[in-house]
Design an enzyme around this catalytic site. Sequence first.
Site: not given
Length: 441
Positions: A192, A308, A379
Amino acid sequence: MSSADHAPPTWRTPAGVIVGRRDGRVVRATGIRYARAARFERPVPEPGSPTPIDATEPGPACPQARSPLLEGLLANPLGDLPHDEDCLRLSVTAPAGAQPGDRLPVIFWIHGGAYIWGAGDAPVFDPVALVGEQRVIVVNVTYRLGIFGYLRTRLSPANLGLLDQLEALRWVKENIHGFGGDPDNITASGQSAGADAVAHLMIADGAEGLFRRAVLASPPFGVLPNRTRMTAAMAKAADRIPADLDAADLVAAQRRVHASVQRFGLKAAMAFGVQYAHDPLPHERDRDEAWRAVARRVDVLLGWTAREGSLFTVEALARLTRTPALGPLTQRAAVEWVSRVIYSAPGRAFGVRHRAAGGRGYRYVLDFGGPGNPYRAAHMIDGALMFWRPDVWADSPLLAGLSRQQIDEAGHHLRAIWGDFARTGTVAPVHRAGIIRLDPL
């Protein structure tokens, strides 16, 4: 077991004699200071210590606000870490028995958290499974976040957190041999915001030669372009903040600065971040050419999860998903849109450019999760596999509906891919199937 086996591990390095601790199949040196920095000032490298360095306690986290999203997914994501502006520390985890001269591959880990949350020594980023299985050395770094490290104001230059990471990489390059690591085989990795940081370290002034490979897990490239107006608005809001606030009040002020730019939409989801045309980064118009220029020097493992966006949309759309006709369709469309716009489409473009410029590497999609789990393949689920610790991750809603055996097998598979890539820049064919769809760039 000899008396030497009971003694704490020590490492002789240019930084000094470092005293750590044993932890089963790994040894740890934690909370090592790599630099110092006064508030809003550039980091200054830590000089060598004439006395032994006690590296038995975790480093503190940069001051930060709580994250309701993460606390809903993890019982205690930061553990018992104290918060302190004096947070420029790193921790080394190595296989038990590693010796200088072993030249083990080194994975330098930059945590995610939208540049406003997290710490290198947070339990959710414990690399014990990766180190123990793959016989690699992992370095976790803590750096300045949010208003402390990622906003140019009248008081502060831009990119202080990125400059912190550069100093940590320099420390690793100079000292990791003493732990049995190979200073010529360092893989910078992150997830990320951490992946975003690694991508920008690739083109940062002064970073050449500090690492030869990069793992970019779920980089949010879709929120990078055209942020100048937003960061200017944030700087204007921050310029009203008194310089002498204590850390807790500065974190509160940071929340107000963040709230002031919500009109900028998706970009505001990661409002704090790197700023182009400020040391050590090029102008935004020169960014893509800079990535082309380094492509042949840095191998890349680049990927994202299959869904995600589910991490960010499940709670936001909870009411709609209870509507029989509209809910599931809306949820699916939102997940697909967020996943594509922020992650997969710009990620593919990054990979295509890297390959066209002569770079090597792989692109993957991670598709893993419990059947019917709204967070399936969300995610951050890769973090649960890479840094698996049952006491930290087992009860997370991210993993609901999965057996311990399924988690163990998937985690071993992902960690083997990272281990292969860190060793050689390639991935053995046996690891190219299953939960990860992985292909050359």
